[in-house]
Design a protein around this motif. Sequence first.
Motif, PDB file in Angstrom:
ATOM      1  N   LEU A 192       7.233  49.251  34.795  1.00  0.00           N
ATOM      2  CA  LEU A 192       8.405  49.588  33.988  1.00  0.00           C
ATOM      3  C   LEU A 192       8.240  49.083  32.556  1.00  0.00           C
ATOM      4  O   LEU A 192       8.440  49.832  31.593  1.00  0.00           O
ATOM      5  CB  LEU A 192       9.666  48.994  34.618  1.00  0.00           C
ATOM      6  N   TRP A 193       7.848  47.826  32.403  1.00  0.00           N
ATOM      7  CA  TRP A 193       7.704  47.230  31.077  1.00  0.00           C
ATOM      8  C   TRP A 193       6.529  47.822  30.318  1.00  0.00           C
ATOM      9  O   TRP A 193       6.622  48.093  29.130  1.00  0.00           O
ATOM     10  CB  TRP A 193       7.603  45.711  31.185  1.00  0.00           C
ATOM     11  N   GLU A 194       5.420  48.031  30.997  1.00  0.00           N
ATOM     12  CA  GLU A 194       4.258  48.601  30.324  1.00  0.00           C
ATOM     13  C   GLU A 194       4.474  50.071  29.993  1.00  0.00           C
ATOM     14  O   GLU A 194       3.909  50.574  29.025  1.00  0.00           O
ATOM     15  CB  GLU A 194       2.999  48.406  31.174  1.00  0.00           C
ATOM     16  N   GLY A 195       5.306  50.753  30.763  1.00  0.00           N
ATOM     17  CA  GLY A 195       5.665  52.127  30.427  1.00  0.00           C
ATOM     18  C   GLY A 195       6.490  52.194  29.154  1.00  0.00           C
ATOM     19  O   GLY A 195       6.334  53.109  28.338  1.00  0.00           O
ATOM     20  N   GLN A 196       7.355  51.214  28.971  1.00  0.00           N
ATOM     21  CA  GLN A 196       8.200  51.147  27.771  1.00  0.00           C
ATOM     22  C   GLN A 196       7.420  50.592  26.580  1.00  0.00           C
ATOM     23  O   GLN A 196       7.637  51.004  25.447  1.00  0.00           O
ATOM     24  CB  GLN A 196       9.424  50.273  28.057  1.00  0.00           C
ATOM     25  N   PHE A 197       6.516  49.656  26.852  1.00  0.00           N
ATOM     26  CA  PHE A 197       5.754  48.976  25.797  1.00  0.00           C
ATOM     27  C   PHE A 197       4.268  49.011  26.154  1.00  0.00           C
ATOM     28  O   PHE A 197       3.737  48.050  26.726  1.00  0.00           O
ATOM     29  CB  PHE A 197       6.227  47.525  25.629  1.00  0.00           C
ATOM     30  N   PRO A 198       3.576  50.092  25.825  1.00  0.00           N
ATOM     31  CA  PRO A 198       2.151  50.213  26.180  1.00  0.00           C
ATOM     32  C   PRO A 198       1.292  49.068  25.656  1.00  0.00           C
ATOM     33  O   PRO A 198       0.249  48.762  26.239  1.00  0.00           O
ATOM     34  CB  PRO A 198       1.739  51.545  25.551  1.00  0.00           C
ATOM     35  N   ASP A 199       1.711  48.418  24.591  1.00  0.00           N
ATOM     36  CA  ASP A 199       0.945  47.285  24.062  1.00  0.00           C
ATOM     37  C   ASP A 199       0.828  46.153  25.084  1.00  0.00           C
ATOM     38  O   ASP A 199      -0.145  45.402  25.060  1.00  0.00           O
ATOM     39  CB  ASP A 199       1.566  46.738  22.775  1.00  0.00           C
ATOM     40  N   LEU A 200       1.814  46.028  25.962  1.00  0.00           N
ATOM     41  CA  LEU A 200       1.732  44.993  26.985  1.00  0.00           C
ATOM     42  C   LEU A 200       0.537  45.225  27.897  1.00  0.00           C
ATOM     43  O   LEU A 200      -0.160  44.298  28.278  1.00  0.00           O
ATOM     44  CB  LEU A 200       3.018  44.940  27.821  1.00  0.00           C
ATOM     45  N   LEU A 242      12.600  38.283  34.490  1.00  0.00           N
ATOM     46  CA  LEU A 242      12.127  39.667  34.587  1.00  0.00           C
ATOM     47  C   LEU A 242      12.392  40.262  35.973  1.00  0.00           C
ATOM     48  O   LEU A 242      12.684  41.449  36.094  1.00  0.00           O
ATOM     49  CB  LEU A 242      10.637  39.743  34.254  1.00  0.00           C
ATOM     50  N   ARG A 243      12.310  39.441  37.004  1.00  0.00           N
ATOM     51  CA  ARG A 243      12.565  39.923  38.371  1.00  0.00           C
ATOM     52  C   ARG A 243      14.052  40.047  38.687  1.00  0.00           C
ATOM     53  O   ARG A 243      14.463  40.955  39.396  1.00  0.00           O
ATOM     54  CB  ARG A 243      11.948  38.957  39.395  1.00  0.00           C
ATOM     55  N   GLU A 244      14.853  39.129  38.197  1.00  0.00           N
ATOM     56  CA  GLU A 244      16.242  39.017  38.654  1.00  0.00           C
ATOM     57  C   GLU A 244      17.291  39.611  37.722  1.00  0.00           C
ATOM     58  O   GLU A 244      18.409  39.864  38.160  1.00  0.00           O
ATOM     59  CB  GLU A 244      16.591  37.547  38.919  1.00  0.00           C
ATOM     60  N   ALA A 245      16.965  39.829  36.464  1.00  0.00           N
ATOM     61  CA  ALA A 245      17.965  40.359  35.524  1.00  0.00           C
ATOM     62  C   ALA A 245      18.409  41.759  35.945  1.00  0.00           C
ATOM     63  O   ALA A 245      17.582  42.588  36.322  1.00  0.00           O
ATOM     64  CB  ALA A 245      17.393  40.395  34.108  1.00  0.00           C
ATOM     65  N   THR A 246      19.703  41.983  35.877  1.00  0.00           N
ATOM     66  CA  THR A 246      20.255  43.309  36.183  1.00  0.00           C
ATOM     67  C   THR A 246      20.945  43.920  34.974  1.00  0.00           C
ATOM     68  O   THR A 246      21.407  45.050  35.044  1.00  0.00           O
ATOM     69  CB  THR A 246      21.247  43.240  37.364  1.00  0.00           C
ATOM     70  N   HIS A 247      21.003  43.164  33.888  1.00  0.00           N
ATOM     71  CA  HIS A 247      21.636  43.630  32.656  1.00  0.00           C
ATOM     72  C   HIS A 247      20.718  43.311  31.479  1.00  0.00           C
ATOM     73  O   HIS A 247      20.116  42.228  31.430  1.00  0.00           O
ATOM     74  CB  HIS A 247      22.986  42.962  32.428  1.00  0.00           C
ATOM     75  N   VAL A 248      20.629  44.222  30.536  1.00  0.00           N
ATOM     76  CA  VAL A 248      19.814  44.021  29.339  1.00  0.00           C
ATOM     77  C   VAL A 248      20.227  42.742  28.627  1.00  0.00           C
ATOM     78  O   VAL A 248      19.387  42.016  28.089  1.00  0.00           O
ATOM     79  CB  VAL A 248      19.909  45.253  28.411  1.00  0.00           C
ATOM     80  N   GLU A 249      21.507  42.432  28.645  1.00  0.00           N
ATOM     81  CA  GLU A 249      22.002  41.237  27.961  1.00  0.00           C
ATOM     82  C   GLU A 249      21.359  39.965  28.516  1.00  0.00           C
ATOM     83  O   GLU A 249      21.144  39.007  27.767  1.00  0.00           O
ATOM     84  CB  GLU A 249      23.534  41.141  28.064  1.00  0.00           C
ATOM     85  N   GLU A 250      21.046  39.952  29.799  1.00  0.00           N
ATOM     86  CA  GLU A 250      20.382  38.781  30.377  1.00  0.00           C
ATOM     87  C   GLU A 250      18.967  38.646  29.830  1.00  0.00           C
ATOM     88  O   GLU A 250      18.505  37.535  29.546  1.00  0.00           O
ATOM     89  CB  GLU A 250      20.355  38.886  31.900  1.00  0.00           C
ATOM     90  N   LEU A 251      18.280  39.755  29.679  1.00  0.00           N
ATOM     91  CA  LEU A 251      16.947  39.723  29.081  1.00  0.00           C
ATOM     92  C   LEU A 251      17.031  39.210  27.650  1.00  0.00           C
ATOM     93  O   LEU A 251      16.235  38.367  27.226  1.00  0.00           O
ATOM     94  CB  LEU A 251      16.317  41.118  29.091  1.00  0.00           C
ATOM     95  N   GLN A 252      17.995  39.728  26.905  1.00  0.00           N
ATOM     96  CA  GLN A 252      18.157  39.344  25.500  1.00  0.00           C
ATOM     97  C   GLN A 252      18.492  37.858  25.357  1.00  0.00           C
ATOM     98  O   GLN A 252      18.074  37.209  24.411  1.00  0.00           O
ATOM     99  CB  GLN A 252      19.250  40.190  24.847  1.00  0.00           C
TER     100      GLN A 252
END
Length: 99
Positions: A83-91, A49-59
């Motif tokens: 950032l993540w909680e803004g995209q996914f309020p459930d988090l 979560l800290r180091e990924a710079t591409h969505v593909e790395e997260l996936q």
Amino acid sequence: PYVVVTNLSELRGPTTGEAKLDRRLNWSGRAAYDLGNPRRLASMYETVLREATHVEELQMWLDGPTLLRLWPDLVLPPQVRQLWEGQFPDLATTRRPAA
């Protein structure tokens, strides 16, 4: 500098065995993670979560249901959490209130 997916179902990374992150993601030297060890699993998620710079790395490395389960206990920079909680309020609802 941080990235986020558009849907948690995109995250289909490994959930068992050992994961060995690319050197670009984990430059500290302990790139192998035993996913059966809760501490190492959380450490891998924090690193990705800290180091990924591409969505593909997260996936590639994260799993949606596992992220939901681990979220309250992950140690993350405030910017990543926002950032993540803004995209996914459930988090945000999974976080424990501060003592």
